[in-house]
Design an enzyme around this catalytic site. Structure first.
Site, mmCIF file in Angstrom:
data_model
loop_
_atom_site.group_PDB
_atom_site.id
_atom_site.type_symbol
_atom_site.label_atom_id
_atom_site.label_comp_id
_atom_site.label_asym_id
_atom_site.label_seq_id
_atom_site.Cartn_x
_atom_site.Cartn_y
_atom_site.Cartn_z
ATOM 1 N N GLU A 111 -4.745 -8.974 -0.145
ATOM 2 C CA GLU A 111 -5.493 -8.673 1.083
ATOM 3 C C GLU A 111 -6.959 -8.629 0.707
ATOM 4 O OE1 GLU A 111 -4.258 -5.496 3.695
ATOM 5 O OE2 GLU A 111 -2.136 -5.868 3.252
ATOM 6 N N GLU A 138 0.840 -1.198 0.000
ATOM 7 C CA GLU A 138 0.000 0.000 0.000
ATOM 8 C C GLU A 138 0.880 1.256 0.000
ATOM 9 O OE1 GLU A 138 -3.191 -0.225 2.917
ATOM 10 O OE2 GLU A 138 -4.011 -1.998 1.939
HETATM 11 O O1 AHR Z 1 -4.804 -6.161 7.138
HETATM 12 C C1 AHR Z 1 -4.713 -4.999 7.870
HETATM 13 C C2 AHR Z 1 -4.120 -3.838 7.084
HETATM 14 O O2 AHR Z 1 -4.958 -3.524 6.024
HETATM 15 C C3 AHR Z 1 -2.789 -4.073 6.423
HETATM 16 O O3 AHR Z 1 -1.726 -3.899 7.294
HETATM 17 C C4 AHR Z 1 -2.775 -3.023 5.362
HETATM 18 O O4 AHR Z 1 -1.982 -3.389 4.263
HETATM 19 C C5 AHR Z 1 -4.234 -2.879 5.001
HETATM 20 O O5 AHR Z 1 -4.628 -1.571 4.929
#
Ligand code: AHR
Length: 542
Positions: A346, A212
């Protein structure tokens, strides 16, 4: 990702009873699949066994484990001196559970944590004690570092997906980490690794170049990140001799975090550059993050909710499909041969923190709704398997949509865990197209498809079918029309529960567990009756 406040922080039955119960369950399940179809909604589902599409990569069933809350510490790592049974500090119960779902790869150490992680803190006999500013501002003991992670994935039989620090680290630091992990040559770093207990090189199958980077990973513009990506991709090398020709490490760039112009511009910038990339840099994947949250900050309850919240969350999660289509269209423009994978590293449900928990630890329950949500997403990934070749649910243990929840010596497997277990036959199977008119399930002004389904052919030729019934009130009658083969019977498992928010707890761990189901063709027709709010996986016996 929103601002997260950093602060605070069965009785065994006699064996004959179990056998009787199992027989009873099977009889009930056969009845459930074949009889009394009068009240069920009818769906015709056709699949052509002679046609097959892209491989459903086993890496679509990958996991994400970040240094966050009790994801690593207590969830995986208890230390060698713990009274909780462990192997070199890693919980035996968790390892056994994860081996059973054949976790293909684990993404580590973050997440946002990765862009503040300095690998040297996590090696050797003396570990630096640092802070975890992203997640509660708590102490990070660094007792779980590179060697412990590699030991863990080796114990569960998974591959390493390591995210390097682009946000607050340097190219030099990341290049050294990779040399430390992978070289077989007698360099100073190899000798240090050997002195720390591992002379042979580790395999790093996947490398995440930042996390990110448009937000917690450094708030970079697409162009700035692109410059970083090119340099890191060139300098951070994998030296493992077994990964030089075959089995090369796959490099994954930071990609979009949603839909709309900000994210299409991001992908466009990276993919346009990729199209004209030179010998000195390359990528194999572009990551995408997409949580099911409805609105930020996460406010939906993970337990103690009703049908409206069930329908709202499922509607939101189905948006994954259009997001993938939006991103794939850009990738197709610059990479029509689909060399670069879209990696959803994610995904999952992000709810309000459980009352009384540290809000920075992202603790939530996992219910029947999450099982349906997991199945819907896995089906979306499978339908896009030609481009989506890896996905990592967030997160593996004790955080967000977890597979496993632990509390000291106790451990419970969640409904999501069971979906991953039921989907095992789909790992590396060939996608088989299924057509059906899904019908609709409506509630409180929300319209959803009533059913969803995918099919696949495994390496041994077996045909597998998954059908999800989203309707929490009505069963669904599925008539399977098979061409290219004939099915005499079907058998497998179904997962359902009394309520949409039913969960498995430490006291009642078997509230939401799969039960066996089977049916035989009658008059050449295979008919299945699916319970309301259920996930069913069956092999079609020819
Ligand atoms: O999964 C939790 C967080 O969500 C992670 O650290 C980040 O990459 C995302 O925003």
């Amino acid at each position: 990702m929103p601002f997260i406040p950093s602060a605070h922080l069965v009785a065994r039955k006699p064996r004959f009873r179990a056998t009787q119960f199992a027989v009873f369950t099977i009889i009930l399940s056969v009845i459930f699949l074949s009889a009394s179809l009068a009240t069920a909604q009818k769906v015709e589902l056709s699949l052509d066994a002679s046609k097959s599409g892209a491989k459903i990569s086993r890496n679509l069933f990958g996991q994400f484990a970040e240094h966050l809350g009790h994801g690593i510490y207590d969830g995986i790592w208890v230390g060698p001196d713990s009274t909780i049974p462990n192997t070199r500090g890693i919980r035996n119960d968790v390892v056994a559970a994860l081996r059973a779902i054949k976790v293909p790869d684990v993404r580590w150490p973050g997440g946002c944590f990765a862009d503040e992680y300095h690998w040297r803190n996590g090696i050797g006999p003396q570990r630096a004690v640092t802070l975890n500013p992203n997640w509660g501002g708590v102490i990070e003991p660094n007792t779980f570092g590179t060697h412990e992670f590699m030991d863990f994935i080796n114990q569960i039989g998974a591959e390493a997906y390591v995210s390097i620090n682009v946000g607050s680290g340097t190219r030099h630091e990341a290049a050294d980490w990779l040399e430390y992990m992978t070289t077989a040559q007698p360099t100073t770093l190899q000798k240090e690794r050997a002195a720390n207990g591992h002379s042979a090189p580790y395999k790093v199958a996947f490398l995440g170049i930042g996390n990110e980077s448009w937000d917690c990973g450094g708030n970079m513009t697409p162009d700035y990140y692109l410059d970083q990506l090119k340099a890191y991709s060139h300098f951070v090398r994998n030296y493992n001799p077994t990964q030089q020709t075959n089995d090369q490490m796959l490099k994954i760039a930071v990609g979009p975090g949603g839909s709309g112009p900000r994210w299409t511009e991001w992908t466009d910038t990276i993919m346009k550059a990729y199209q004209n990339h030179t010998w000195s840099w390359d990528i194999d994947g572009l990551s995408m993050h997409n949580y099911t949250v409805v609105k930020w900050p996460p406010s939906f309850k993970s337990v103690g909710f009703g049908e409206t919240e069930y329908a709202q969350i499922l509607k939101d999660t189905l948006g994954m499909d259009s997001l993938i289509k939006e991103q794939s269209a850009i990738m197709d423009k610059y990479d029509p041969q689909k060399k670069v994978a879209l990696v959803i590293d994610e995904w999952g449900a992000w709810y309000a923190p459980l009352p009384g928990s540290n809000p920075g630890f992202l603790v939530q329950q996992n219910s029947m709704r999450d099982a349906i949500l997991a199945a819907l997403n896995l089906n979306i990934f499978a339908r896009h398997a030609d481009r989506v070749r890896m996905a990592n649910i967030a997160q593996m243990i004790n955080v967000l949509q977890a597979m496993i929840i632990t509390d000291k010596e106790k451990m419970v497997l969640t409904p999501t865990y069971y979906v991953f277990k039921m989907y095992l036959p789909f790992q590396d199977a060939a996608f088989v197209p299924v057509t059906f008119d899904a019908g609709t399930y409506q509630h409180d002004g929300i319209t959803l498809p009533r059913v969803d389904a995918i099919a696949a052919k495994a390496a041994d030729g077996k045909l597998w079918l998954e059908v999800t019934n989203l309707d929490p009130n009505q069963s669904a009658e599925i008539e399977v029309n098979l061409s290219g083969a004939s099915a005499k019977s079907a058998s497998g498992e179904t997962l359902t529960a009394a309520k949409v928010d039913s969960v498995n707890s430490f006291d009642a761990p078997n509230t939401v567990v799969p039960k066996p189901v089977s049916t035989r063709a009658q008059g050449g027709k295979l008919t299945l009756k699916l319970e309301p709010k259920s996930v069913t996986v069956l092999s079609l016996e020819q």
